[in-house]
Scaffold this motif. Structure first.
Motif, short mmCIF file in Angstrom:
data_model
loop_
_atom_site.label_atom_id
_atom_site.label_comp_id
_atom_site.label_asym_id
_atom_site.label_seq_id
_atom_site.Cartn_x
_atom_site.Cartn_y
_atom_site.Cartn_z
N PRO A 125 0.87 -1.07 0.07
CA PRO A 125 -0.63 0.01 0.11
C PRO A 125 0.47 1.47 0.06
CG PRO A 125 -0.64 -1.93 1.47
CD PRO A 125 0.62 -1.83 1.33
N HIS A 126 2.28 1.03 0.29
CA HIS A 126 3.05 2.31 0.48
C HIS A 126 4.01 2.62 -0.79
CE1 HIS A 126 2.23 1.82 4.19
NE2 HIS A 126 1.53 0.84 4.61
N GLY A 127 3.39 1.82 -2.06
CA GLY A 127 4.11 1.82 -2.76
C GLY A 127 4.53 0.51 -2.76
N THR A 128 6.14 0.03 -4.24
CA THR A 128 7.20 -1.19 -3.92
C THR A 128 8.22 -0.72 -3.92
OG1 THR A 128 6.06 -0.96 -6.27
CG2 THR A 128 8.00 -2.42 -6.08
N ARG A 129 8.33 -2.07 -2.99
CA ARG A 129 10.03 -1.82 -2.25
C ARG A 129 10.80 -3.44 -2.74
NH1 ARG A 129 6.97 -1.00 2.55
NH2 ARG A 129 7.11 1.68 2.97
N VAL A 130 12.12 -2.58 -3.61
CA VAL A 130 13.02 -3.93 -3.80
C VAL A 130 14.05 -3.52 -2.53
CG1 VAL A 130 14.56 -4.14 -5.49
CG2 VAL A 130 12.12 -2.48 -5.73
N THR A 165 25.04 -7.68 3.63
CA THR A 165 24.85 -6.66 3.51
C THR A 165 23.22 -6.25 2.10
OG1 THR A 165 25.84 -6.56 0.86
CG2 THR A 165 27.35 -6.01 2.58
N ALA A 166 22.93 -5.10 2.42
CA ALA A 166 21.90 -5.40 1.40
C ALA A 166 21.36 -3.76 0.88
CB ALA A 166 20.42 -4.86 2.07
N LEU A 167 20.48 -3.18 -0.27
CA LEU A 167 20.30 -1.89 -1.36
C LEU A 167 18.04 -1.62 -0.91
CD1 LEU A 167 21.01 0.75 -1.94
CD2 LEU A 167 20.94 -0.38 -4.08
N VAL A 168 17.39 -1.45 -0.39
CA VAL A 168 16.81 -1.41 0.22
C VAL A 168 16.26 -0.19 -0.67
CG1 VAL A 168 14.75 -1.22 1.48
CG2 VAL A 168 16.41 -2.64 2.20
N LEU A 169 14.77 0.02 -1.24
CA LEU A 169 14.43 1.19 -2.62
C LEU A 169 13.10 1.04 -2.23
CD1 LEU A 169 16.63 -0.30 -5.46
CD2 LEU A 169 17.52 1.87 -3.86
N GLY A 170 12.85 1.94 -2.65
CA GLY A 170 11.34 2.48 -2.53
C GLY A 170 10.93 3.81 -3.47
N PHE A 171 9.51 2.54 -4.20
CA PHE A 171 8.89 3.42 -5.19
C PHE A 171 8.06 4.05 -5.43
CE2 PHE A 171 12.25 0.93 -6.99
CZ PHE A 171 13.05 1.26 -7.32
N ASP A 172 7.42 5.03 -5.69
CA ASP A 172 5.78 5.36 -5.02
C ASP A 172 5.33 6.10 -6.12
OD1 ASP A 172 6.55 8.27 -4.92
OD2 ASP A 172 6.84 8.25 -2.97
N ASP A 173 3.96 6.80 -6.60
CA ASP A 173 3.99 6.97 -7.97
C ASP A 173 3.14 8.69 -7.48
OD1 ASP A 173 2.34 4.86 -9.11
OD2 ASP A 173 1.13 5.02 -7.43
N GLU A 174 3.66 9.34 -6.64
CA GLU A 174 3.34 10.68 -6.37
C GLU A 174 4.79 11.25 -7.07
OE1 GLU A 174 3.43 11.49 -2.58
OE2 GLU A 174 1.63 9.97 -2.33
N VAL A 216 13.33 7.99 -6.12
CA VAL A 216 13.66 6.93 -5.86
C VAL A 216 14.24 6.99 -3.75
CG1 VAL A 216 14.72 4.52 -5.49
CG2 VAL A 216 13.36 5.38 -7.99
N GLN A 217 13.07 6.16 -3.12
CA GLN A 217 14.45 6.34 -1.69
C GLN A 217 15.30 5.19 -1.63
OE1 GLN A 217 10.88 6.63 1.41
NE2 GLN A 217 11.26 8.83 1.13
N ALA A 218 16.38 5.70 -0.87
CA ALA A 218 17.42 4.15 -0.97
C ALA A 218 17.58 4.10 0.79
CB ALA A 218 18.07 4.38 -1.86
N VAL A 219 18.60 2.75 1.23
CA VAL A 219 18.74 3.01 2.08
C VAL A 219 19.79 2.43 2.12
CG1 VAL A 219 18.44 2.20 4.89
CG2 VAL A 219 16.50 3.64 4.00
N ASN A 220 21.27 1.71 2.21
CA ASN A 220 21.98 1.61 1.71
C ASN A 220 22.86 0.88 2.96
OD1 ASN A 220 24.16 -0.08 0.56
ND2 ASN A 220 24.65 1.36 -1.08
N CYS A 221 22.73 -0.47 2.92
CA CYS A 221 23.43 -0.93 4.03
C CYS A 221 25.13 -2.03 4.02
CB CYS A 221 22.79 -1.64 4.92
SG CYS A 221 21.23 -0.56 5.58
#
Length: 399
Positions: free
Chosen positions: A183-188, A250-259, A263-268
């Motif tokens: 519901p908050h967009g696509t998370r990768v 180690t992880a890269l987490v991305l967030g995509f929305d329609d607005e 792209v939001q990102a948190v690089n671990c």
């Protein structure tokens, strides 16, 4: 006739590399004719040398080492055939010699014993190779079941993927990826578990399971990352109780929305993404790289999300270190950023195909780590899940 057709179709079914246990047993098989020719030539040379040296130095008994060598390189049937041939040569040589009866008996007995040991060693080698092949097949199948088949189309992105797991048991890695629409967009997420082996797969599964749940539940991307951190810490605590080593991810987490087109990102502790747009490629300059998942207790920093631009016609490429740390025959690393410029105008699928083929050429087909890559592009309008369902089943990209 129908039965015959079904049998024919079954024979034509392709077998994927690493999934046929019998392939390992026959991988080093020597052709029958070269084996027969080499054995006959060796036998003739040894017999002639034995005749030349006379009774003072018997050379024929040295042939007993041949079944031992055959047990290393040949199939079980070939090894039995070699053993029978060597026994026949030794018996024939003994019958034509001038030795005593007991010399003949002891020579034959020693030859039979050596040949039997060679056949037993060959059978043990093939049994072990078959068992290891089955273990590798099960491990690779487990990895493929944990990870989602790609491509995946969500309301925000088109996600294509390349995944090539290692099939050698001691090199099996823990590369992970997942795409979740919420519901908050696509998370990768794309990540890499520290270490190799089945334990790394277990840690990767813990991270993937936590991501699938948190991506739908948490309204913020940092909330998703915090849930992943807790999951890895809990997994490490369980691993410590069972005697396994603790691991980080180690992880890269991305967030995509329609607005927005950002792209939001948190690089671990992961590799930064690469952006391909208007015929150019570049690494996305993220301001902060935080400690890997599972190590937050060692840092005072609080992970925060940042954003970067992602135009509608751009492609975002994220990879694991199996790509950037691939080496050629001279031990040089794969220069990803230099090579990406050649494919900056490619679509996501063509980009991954080019990357896969170029990696294979660069390494000569020799890899020492899993390879995982995602190529992401914003979904056109109307390409949400309902539109996806009308197109039939998603087809995974073959590695």
């Amino acid at each position: 006739m129908a039965m015959r057709k079904r049998r024919t179709a079954r024979k034509r079914t392709p077998v994927l590399p690493g999934t046929d246990p019998g392939a390992a047993a026959s991988a080093g098989r020597i052709g029958s004719w070269p084996l027969a020719g080499g054995l006959a030539l060796l036998s003739v040379l040894i017999v002639l040398l034995d005749v030349a040296t006379g009774d003072d130095l018997r050379v024929v008994p040295l042939l007993v080492v041949v079944p031992a060598l055959a047990s290393v390189f040949c199939t079980l049937r070939q090894t039995v055939w070699v053993a029978v041939w060597i026994t026949s040569v030794v018996v024939g040589s003994g019958l034509g010699g001038d030795g005593t009866f007991w010399d003949f008996v002891f020579g034959i007995g020693f030859t039979v014993l050596a040949c039997a040991l060679g056949v037993a060693a060959c059978a043990a080698r093939i049994r072990h190779a078959t068992e290891m092949a089955r273990l590798r097949s099960a491990t690779v199948a487990l990895q493929r079941q944990i990870l989602r088949p790609l491509p995946v189309v969500t309301g925000q992105v088109l996600a294509y993927g390349l995944y090539e797991p290692m099939e050698e048991d001691r090199f099996v890695g823990g590369d992970i990826y997942e795409v979740v629409e919420s519901p908050h967009g696509t998370r990768v997420i794309i990540g890499d578990v520290q270490g190799k082996g089945l334990a790394a797969i277990g840690a990767g599964f813990a991270a993937i399971a936590a991501f699938r749940e948190a991506a739908v539940r948490e309204p913020t991307l940092t909330g998703v990352v915090d849930a992943l951190e807790d999951a890895v810490v809990r997994h490490n605590a369980f691993s410590a109780q069972t005697g396994e080593a603790e691991r980080f991810v180690t992880a890269l987490v991305l967030g995509f929305d329609d607005e927005s087109d950002r792209v939001q990102a948190v690089n671990c502790g992961h590799l930064p993404p690469r952006l391909l747009h208007e015929g150019r490629s570049s690494a996305v300059p993220l301001a902060r790289t935080y400690v890997p998942l599972g190590l937050a207790g060692l840092s005072r920093e609080t992970r925060a999300a940042e954003s970067f631009g992602f135009p509608p016609d751009a492609t975002l490429l994220v990879v694991t270190d199996g790509v950037t740390e691939a080496r050629d025959a001279a031990r040089a690393f794969y220069a990803l950023d230099e090579r990406l410029g050649r494919w900056a105008g490619h679509g996501p699928r063509e980009l991954l195909d080019a990357l896969q083929h170029d990696l294979a050429d660069f390494t000569g087909g020799v890899r020492r780590d899993d390879v995982a890559a995602l190529a992401l592009r914003r979904a056109p309008a109307g390409d949400g899940p309902r539109a996806t369902a009308t197109r039939g089943k998603l087809r995974p990209i073959a590695p």
